[in-house]
Every structure is written in C-alpha cells, then in structure tokens.
Design an enzyme around this catalytic site. Structure first.
Site, mmCIF file in Angstrom:
data_model
loop_
_atom_site.group_PDB
_atom_site.id
_atom_site.type_symbol
_atom_site.label_atom_id
_atom_site.label_comp_id
_atom_site.label_asym_id
_atom_site.label_seq_id
_atom_site.Cartn_x
_atom_site.Cartn_y
_atom_site.Cartn_z
ATOM 1 N N LYS A 275 -11.043 -10.881 37.524
ATOM 2 C CA LYS A 275 -9.937 -11.323 38.482
ATOM 3 C C LYS A 275 -10.796 -11.715 39.537
ATOM 4 O O LYS A 275 -11.839 -11.236 40.104
ATOM 5 C CB LYS A 275 -9.440 -10.056 38.875
ATOM 6 C CG LYS A 275 -8.587 -10.063 40.118
ATOM 7 C CD LYS A 275 -8.045 -8.516 40.524
ATOM 8 C CE LYS A 275 -7.277 -8.726 42.055
ATOM 9 N NZ LYS A 275 -6.684 -7.569 42.441
ATOM 10 N N ASP A 280 -7.674 -10.819 49.438
ATOM 11 C CA ASP A 280 -6.480 -10.049 48.990
ATOM 12 C C ASP A 280 -5.738 -9.649 50.337
ATOM 13 O O ASP A 280 -6.135 -8.422 50.548
ATOM 14 C CB ASP A 280 -6.360 -9.150 47.917
ATOM 15 C CG ASP A 280 -5.097 -8.646 47.386
ATOM 16 O OD1 ASP A 280 -4.131 -9.261 48.210
ATOM 17 O OD2 ASP A 280 -5.208 -7.603 46.895
ATOM 18 N N LYS A 287 -0.943 -6.197 53.435
ATOM 19 C CA LYS A 287 -1.746 -5.050 53.384
ATOM 20 C C LYS A 287 -1.721 -4.564 54.937
ATOM 21 O O LYS A 287 -1.759 -5.267 55.819
ATOM 22 C CB LYS A 287 -3.080 -4.962 52.954
ATOM 23 C CG LYS A 287 -3.251 -5.025 51.379
ATOM 24 C CD LYS A 287 -4.408 -5.246 50.999
ATOM 25 C CE LYS A 287 -4.774 -5.551 49.511
ATOM 26 N NZ LYS A 287 -4.266 -4.291 48.586
ATOM 27 N N ASP A 357 1.430 -7.846 46.546
ATOM 28 C CA ASP A 357 0.284 -7.231 46.645
ATOM 29 C C ASP A 357 -0.349 -6.911 45.163
ATOM 30 O O ASP A 357 -1.297 -6.527 44.938
ATOM 31 C CB ASP A 357 0.296 -5.991 47.475
ATOM 32 C CG ASP A 357 -1.282 -5.644 47.915
ATOM 33 O OD1 ASP A 357 -2.133 -6.487 47.601
ATOM 34 O OD2 ASP A 357 -1.322 -4.766 48.574
ATOM 35 N N GLU A 359 -1.031 -8.659 42.682
ATOM 36 C CA GLU A 359 -1.287 -10.043 42.175
ATOM 37 C C GLU A 359 -2.314 -10.191 41.170
ATOM 38 O O GLU A 359 -2.253 -11.312 40.576
ATOM 39 C CB GLU A 359 -1.835 -10.904 43.587
ATOM 40 C CG GLU A 359 -3.550 -10.887 43.939
ATOM 41 C CD GLU A 359 -3.748 -9.190 44.441
ATOM 42 O OE1 GLU A 359 -2.832 -8.452 44.564
ATOM 43 O OE2 GLU A 359 -4.804 -9.209 44.178
ATOM 44 N N ARG A 361 -2.908 -8.636 38.420
ATOM 45 C CA ARG A 361 -2.231 -8.795 36.921
ATOM 46 C C ARG A 361 -1.690 -10.039 36.941
ATOM 47 O O ARG A 361 -1.234 -10.322 35.555
ATOM 48 C CB ARG A 361 -1.291 -7.291 37.106
ATOM 49 C CG ARG A 361 0.093 -7.247 37.681
ATOM 50 C CD ARG A 361 0.607 -6.103 37.918
ATOM 51 N NE ARG A 361 -0.335 -5.406 38.651
ATOM 52 C CZ ARG A 361 0.350 -4.041 39.032
ATOM 53 N NH1 ARG A 361 1.336 -3.188 38.497
ATOM 54 N NH2 ARG A 361 -0.597 -3.376 39.904
HETATM 55 N N1 BES Z 1 -6.930 -5.632 45.073
HETATM 56 C C1 BES Z 1 -6.123 -4.416 45.050
HETATM 57 C C2 BES Z 1 -6.485 -3.146 44.474
HETATM 58 C C3 BES Z 1 -7.816 -2.638 45.320
HETATM 59 C C4 BES Z 1 -7.262 -1.517 46.124
HETATM 60 C C5 BES Z 1 -8.930 -2.940 45.224
HETATM 61 C C6 BES Z 1 -8.324 -0.697 47.066
HETATM 62 C C7 BES Z 1 -10.029 -2.350 46.013
HETATM 63 C C8 BES Z 1 -9.458 -1.343 46.788
HETATM 64 C C9 BES Z 1 -4.720 -4.898 44.405
HETATM 65 O O1 BES Z 1 -4.432 -6.306 44.285
HETATM 66 C C10 BES Z 1 -3.414 -4.260 44.908
HETATM 67 O O2 BES Z 1 -3.248 -4.520 45.991
HETATM 68 N N2 BES Z 1 -3.084 -3.083 44.097
HETATM 69 C C11 BES Z 1 -1.824 -2.752 44.734
HETATM 70 C C12 BES Z 1 -0.754 -2.657 43.600
HETATM 71 C C13 BES Z 1 0.332 -1.945 44.016
HETATM 72 C C14 BES Z 1 0.989 -2.861 45.086
HETATM 73 C C15 BES Z 1 1.480 -1.798 42.765
HETATM 74 C C16 BES Z 1 -2.233 -1.144 44.934
HETATM 75 O O3 BES Z 1 -3.092 -0.616 44.178
HETATM 76 O O4 BES Z 1 -1.740 -0.745 45.989
HETATM 77 ZN ZN ZN Z 2 -5.992 -7.571 44.414
HETATM 78 MN MN MN Z 3 -3.462 -6.987 45.847
#
Ligand code: BES
Ligand code: ZN
Ligand code: MN
Length: 512
Positions: A275, A280, A287, A357, A359, A361
């Site tokens: 990835k 992000d 966020k 968010d 993104e 996947r």
């Molecule tokens: N990049 C984040 C996941 C992440 C969170 C990495 C904290 C490192 C530290 C990912 O893109 C994300 O935002 N995932 C969301 C998914 C949700 C919206 C289903 C998450 O984990 O909150």
């Molecule tokens: Zn991410």
């Molecule tokens: Mn994200």
C-alpha cells in the site's frame, strides 16, 4: 558504519571499548569474559561479587581499564538467563548496545560473537544478528535537522573479534547478510519517515527507480493515463481528490534458473504488493486532526516492498519476484470521491465507497488484480490497512490473513527468523456478509466488528485462486519509543520478513 570480523584475542584488542558478556548468575566468568577478567586482575569477578555486575539482560556495565589492557574501557553486556538466550536476544541486545556506545561517544568498539560461545547458537546467525541489530538500532532520521554533531556523532566501527580463525568465513557471511537486511529496513524507514510534502507518489516512484538502477532491478512507473487504460478505477478513485498524480510502481527481479534458459523468463514470480498512500487525510470522510501527521507513513507497506526488492537483488536468490506499489495521496477536494460513489476496479468488480478513509483496500484491489494477472505463483501484500489491527494485537504483532495454509506457514517461518511477530486471523465466509452492498458488488467498509478481517475479505475478492497472504502492519509500522531494534518513528517492519520469505522460497543456499 563499518562492521568487520577479525581473528584474535579480545582482551588484547585496541578499541575505544571492548565488549564481553555475562549470563545472570555466573560468578566466575569463562571464555573471553574470563580472559579479560584475568588481564584486569579479577576486576570483573570482584564487581560480580560486589553485586555491581549481575548479567541481567539489557545491563551494560562500563569499566575503566586504567591501562591494564589495550582498550581503555570494558563493557560487560548482560545476557540474562542462559536457558532463555536466543538469536532474537542477540539482535535486540546488539541494538541496545550500539546506542549505549553512541551515548558514550565511542567511535570504535570490539565485541565477541554473543551467543556463539556457551549459549551454543549458530555462529553465522549470531554474527548476522549482531550486524542487523547494530545497524537497525543506530538508525535515526536526521535528514531535516542539523544538530547531529552536538549529540556526539556516530559509532563508526564495530569489530567482531573471534578467537577461532576457522569461523571467520561464516561470521563474514552472517555480517554481510545482516547488513543487507538492516540497510533495507533502514531504507524503508527513510521513506516512511519522510514527510508527505517531500515524499509524493512521484517521488516514491523516483526512489524506486533509483534503487532499481543501483541494485539491478527492472522498474516500470505508470501514471494516470495508463491506469485508465487498465481500468484501475479504484486507484484512480482514491487519487481523484489530490493534486498529486498517482503512480503505479512495478519492480522486477529475475533470479530463477539459468540466465540463458527459458526457465528464467518463465518461472512464475512471487508478488509483493504494498500500500503506497503517501498521505491519508481520510479524504471526504476526513480524519480527526489529532495524530493525522502520522499518516505520512501510510505508504510504509509500499516502502517495505520497494526496500525488500532492493535487498533481494543484492542477495540474488534463485527465484523470480515482482514488487507492485500503487501510490497515491488520499485527500479531500471538490474532485474527490464521495461516500456513496461506486468505483469499477481493474478486475471488473464494483465497490461502493461507504467511507473514503477505507482507501487502502481500494488501491490494493487494483494492485492485487495486477499481480494476479502477471501470473504470480504467490502474492503477499503489506498494508497499514486498519486501526482495528492495533485494537486486536496492539503494537506487538502484525495481523496475517490469507487463503492458503502453506503460504501462511512460510510467512510465519520467515517472520520468526526475522524476529518480527505475526498472528493469523481467520477469513471465514461468514464475514463476507458484512461487505455486501445493495448497489455494487461489495462495499468498502464492513461496519462494526472484525474491521481488519472485513478489510481482508475485500482484498480476497481480487486474488482469485492465487495463494495469498495479507499482512496488516498498522499496529507495528510506527513507534514513539526505542527498544532493541525498534527506534522512534518508522519501524521498517516487515522488510526482513519479506526478504526471508523470498530467500526461504529459493532455498537459502542460493542466497549465500
Ligand atoms: N491508514 C489507515 C489505517 C491506520 C490507522 C494506519 C492508524 C495506521 C494507524 C486506513 O486507511 C484507515 O483509515 N482505515 C480506517 C478504515 C475504516 C474507515 C473502515 C480505520 O481503520 O479507521
Ligand atoms: Zn490509509
Ligand atoms: Mn484511511
């Protein structure tokens, strides 16, 4: 930094410090520690008797030698309980030791091969762990600061002094492999620590091209036009909100078979897919401000793939490998993908975007489909995919999910060799319910519960029958403390696991 191996007696060795070791509970040290003790008129054993040196794991006792031996200082490194000693401990101890020596402003230290003596561990593996631990432990990200010098500078040289000259070739092999692995992890750290205003998708691609040139890899970098031709609507959908153009990075290593035979071109590659979200923000589903800066590291999966490819090219195992990194920012803007939008992937399957968010996947859907179409024999993807994985496993282990027990076993083995922890989570069909959509083939979030698994369930839709393991590294990619090989900032996990996996696939003989 230089790490070399030399035959000789450490008690007579000239360096800023010589480092010997001690297990907990030993009162009369033997081996190299005993030799130094005797040369020092019993200084170490009397410190043990006084209770000042105890051999506890992580304890470093600094003793001034006052001219009794060639080196002005002896460090007695505690190894802990002898029954619990391991190569992992050698690696971690070497990292802690290197920082201890640097804090003492020492430039040149000599060590013995911790673990290879009375602990009876494999000498080559111990030498590798010493080199790996030292280089990983000393890592700092200083590109954007100028204060380096006042901190006392760097440890410049470490010499492994071995009494038995016959062991030298094995120790040298170990040091060399340790160096390649640690430098690759440190390169991954550099990329992941680099702020997103410097490390844009095109800069990540440039870094991959530069590495490819140096290491002798093939590299292709594609832009949005190519992505449109390929039908990569999920990757383009994530990129839509950013003024930075996305990049699709492909690195190829050809090591299988004889260069002159069909086999070399024909052998199916192992695909590593990472990835590459260079920042992000969450996109329209933005966020919270708190901690958002850490999302500059949301490309650490991609960086680990690029770095691992470099190490693979240096170690030359007899196997074909391809590295695939879809790279883009995830930003909110008037042109950004909205919640409710439907994206069409390269594989033809459609995804309803519930939350922009989620993104990672989306871009991996296209990255994995590409790897599958390349005819990969196996696919391993690496991603900072879900916050949920750190709820499940904390910052101790990465989560592993997949569709093939044999490949999963190999990944676990590779991680164990690296001292990087993985823990498997199930991908039971029941979880598929959670990503069903009314308007598209699937949706990009799975609601409450099993967040890391439902993310992987979406990925699974894009690998077909290809054996595949997904590594969710969101809990282990970034640390705010230092301990052993872990330093502040990006961890470089799982670069060494990926390289080990490829080496083990080729048979380690080829890697030597
Ligand atoms: N990049 C984040 C996941 C992440 C969170 C990495 C904290 C490192 C530290 C990912 O893109 C994300 O935002 N995932 C969301 C998914 C949700 C919206 C289903 C998450 O984990 O909150
Ligand atoms: Zn991410
Ligand atoms: Mn994200």
């Amino acid at each position: 930094m230089e790490i070399n191996v030399q035959a000789g007696d450490i008690s007579a060795f000239a360096a800023d410090a010589v480092v010997v070791n001690l297990f907990e509970g030993v009162t009369a040290p033997g081996g190299a520690t005993g030799a130094v003790d005797r040369a020092m008129g019993g200084a170490i054993s009397s410190l043990i008797a006084a209770g000042d040196v105890r051999g506890k794991l992580g304890e470093f006792a600094l003793i001034h030698t006052l001219g009794k031996i060639a080196a002005p200082r002896v460090v007695v490194a505690g190894l802990g309980k002898s029954g619990e000693f391991s190569v992992d401990k050698v690696r971690a101890l070497s990292a802690d030791l290197a920082r201890f020596l640097r804090r003492g402003r020492l430039k040149h230290a000599a060590v013995i091969t911790h673990g290879a003596g009375i602990a009876g561990l494999d000498a080559e593996a111990c030498a590798q762990a010493i080199a790996e631990g030292t280089l990983l432990g000393l890592y700092r990200f200083l590109r954007h600061r100028k204060e380096e010098e006042e901190n006392g500078g760097e440890l410049e040289r470490l010499t492994i002094v071995e009494y038995d000259a016959a062991k030298l070739p094995a120790l040298e092999r170990g040091v060399e492999r340790g160096r390649v692995l640690a430098e690759a992890a440190n390169f991954c750290r550099d990329l992941a620590n680099e702020p997103a205003n410097y490390l844009t998708p095109s800069e990540l691609a440039r870094q991959a091209e530069k590495l490819a040139q140096e290491a002798g890899l093939e590299c292709e970098v594609h832009g949005p036009e190519w992505m449109r031709e390929k039908g990569m609507g999920a990757l383009l959908g994530v990129a839509a909100g950013s003024v930075q153009e996305p990049r699709f990075i492909v690195l190829r290593y050809r090591g299988a078979g004889d260069p002159s035979t069909e086999l070399r071109a024909g052998a199916k590659p192992i695909a590593l897919v990472g990835k590459g979200i260079t920042f992000d923000s969450g996109g329209i589903s933005i966020k919270p401000a708190e901690g958002m800066g850490e999302m500059k590291g949301d490309m650490s999966g991609g960086a680990s793939v690029i770095a691992a490819m470099g190490a693979i090219a240096r170690l030359r195992p007899a196997v074909n490998v391809i590295g695939v990194v879809p790279a883009t920012e995830n930003m909110p803007s008037g042109s950004a993908t909205r919640p409710g939008d439907v994206l069409r992937t390269m594989a033809g399957k459609t995804i309803e975007v519930i939350n922009t968010d989620a993104e990672g996947r989306l871009i991996l859907a296209d990255g994995l489909a590409y790897a599958k179409d390349e005819g990969a024999a196996a696919i391993v993807d690496v991603a900072t995919l879900t916050g949920a994985i750190s709820v499940t496993l904390g910052n101790v282990a990465m989560g592993a999910m997949g569709n093939d027990a044999a490949l999963m076993e190999r990944v676990k083995q590779a991680a164990a060799t690296a001292g990087e922890k993985v823990w498997e989570l199930p991908l039971w069909d029941e979880y598929k319910e959670q990503i069903k959509s009314e308007v598209a083939d699937m949706k990009n979030t799975g609601g409450r519960g099993a967040g890391s698994i439902t993310a992987a369930m979406l990925l699974r839709e894009f690998v077909g029958d290809t054996p595949w393991v997904h590594l969710d590294i969101a809990g282990v990619d970034f640390y705010d403390r230092e301990k052993g090989v872990i330093v502040k900032g990006a961890s470089g996990i799982p670069v060494r696991t990926l390289v080990n996996l490829v080496l083990q696939s080729a048979g380690t003989a080829a890697a030597k």
